[in-house]
Design an enzyme around this catalytic site. Sequence first.
Site, PDB file in Angstrom:
ATOM      1  N   GLY A  46      23.462 -37.632   3.207  1.00 22.03           N
ATOM      2  CA  GLY A  46      22.916 -38.648   4.095  1.00 22.03           C
ATOM      3  C   GLY A  46      24.038 -39.403   4.766  1.00 22.03           C
ATOM      4  N   GLN A  51      28.233 -46.301   9.234  1.00 23.73           N
ATOM      5  CA  GLN A  51      29.359 -45.628   8.564  1.00 23.73           C
ATOM      6  C   GLN A  51      30.324 -44.973   9.547  1.00 23.73           C
ATOM      7  OE1 GLN A  51      26.559 -43.512   5.652  1.00 23.73           O
ATOM      8  NE2 GLN A  51      28.400 -43.782   4.429  1.00 23.73           N
ATOM      9  N   CYS A  94      28.638 -42.206  -2.307  1.00 24.66           N
ATOM     10  CA  CYS A  94      28.533 -42.611  -0.903  1.00 24.66           C
ATOM     11  C   CYS A  94      29.792 -42.150  -0.178  1.00 24.66           C
ATOM     12  CB  CYS A  94      28.411 -44.130  -0.821  1.00 24.66           C
ATOM     13  SG  CYS A  94      28.277 -44.748   0.860  1.00 24.66           S
ATOM     14  N   LEU A  95      29.624 -41.606   1.028  1.00 23.30           N
ATOM     15  CA  LEU A  95      30.793 -41.141   1.789  1.00 23.30           C
ATOM     16  C   LEU A  95      31.724 -42.303   2.132  1.00 23.30           C
ATOM     17  CD1 LEU A  95      29.037 -38.536   4.134  1.00 23.30           C
ATOM     18  CD2 LEU A  95      30.396 -38.075   2.081  1.00 23.30           C
ATOM     19  N   HIS A 136      18.888 -45.412   0.172  1.00 17.47           N
ATOM     20  CA  HIS A 136      20.341 -45.651   0.202  1.00 17.47           C
ATOM     21  C   HIS A 136      20.815 -45.799   1.655  1.00 17.47           C
ATOM     22  CE1 HIS A 136      24.623 -44.472  -1.148  1.00 17.47           C
ATOM     23  NE2 HIS A 136      24.667 -44.409   0.170  1.00 17.47           N
ATOM     24  N   GLU A 137      20.327 -44.899   2.537  1.00 16.58           N
ATOM     25  CA  GLU A 137      20.776 -44.942   3.942  1.00 16.58           C
ATOM     26  C   GLU A 137      20.213 -46.172   4.661  1.00 16.58           C
ATOM     27  OE1 GLU A 137      23.156 -43.110   4.472  1.00 16.58           O
ATOM     28  OE2 GLU A 137      22.804 -41.714   2.822  1.00 16.58           O
ATOM     29  N   HIS A 140      22.281 -49.158   4.140  1.00  7.66           N
ATOM     30  CA  HIS A 140      23.464 -49.228   5.010  1.00  7.66           C
ATOM     31  C   HIS A 140      23.144 -49.981   6.308  1.00  7.66           C
ATOM     32  CE1 HIS A 140      26.659 -46.898   3.143  1.00  7.66           C
ATOM     33  NE2 HIS A 140      25.857 -45.877   2.901  1.00  7.66           N
TER      34      HIS A 140
END
Length: 174
Positions: A46, A51, A94-95, A136-137, A140
């Site tokens: 995701g 990000q 997480c990226l 989660h996304e 963000h």
Amino acid sequence: MTALPIITAPDPRLKIKARPVAAADDDVRQLMDDMLETMRKAIGIGLAAPQIGVAKRVIVVDVAREGEKPQPMMIANPEILWRSPELTTFSEGCLSLPEHYADVTRPEKIRLRYLDYQNELREIEASGLLATCIQHEIDHLDGILFVDHISTVKRGMILRKLAKAKRTRNLVAA
Ligand code: NI
């Protein structure tokens, strides 16, 4: 489609509240394509627009396992209409917090309304990994990272390590 650099924590751009898009138009589709490419290159499931430094309410998700047919979802202006009282816990990464993981507990199922790639308004139910990934996304988009769901002590430890890693990288680059 262009893979873009992913912002890592700590960074003020990961703490902003993103704004809705007016429509899933060509510009937003371009953003979605670039985000999918960026996510795939980074081997993530995701990615949210903040990000890559874009303060828009756009996310992409693909929870298909390796070897399975890809199932990319392009999502603009997501809105959670319902959350199940049943909870589930996944070890989340997480990226933007590379190499750090922690158990996070969230509603097991959600009902989601969003604008898709074709600018159609859709409603779906999601559960398990997909529901967790979408939540989660969406976090963000509101400046929330998975570490904001865990203990202050563990969060501080992870963020300090990331800040130190950043300083070391900068020194090497300098
Ligand atoms: Ni993330």
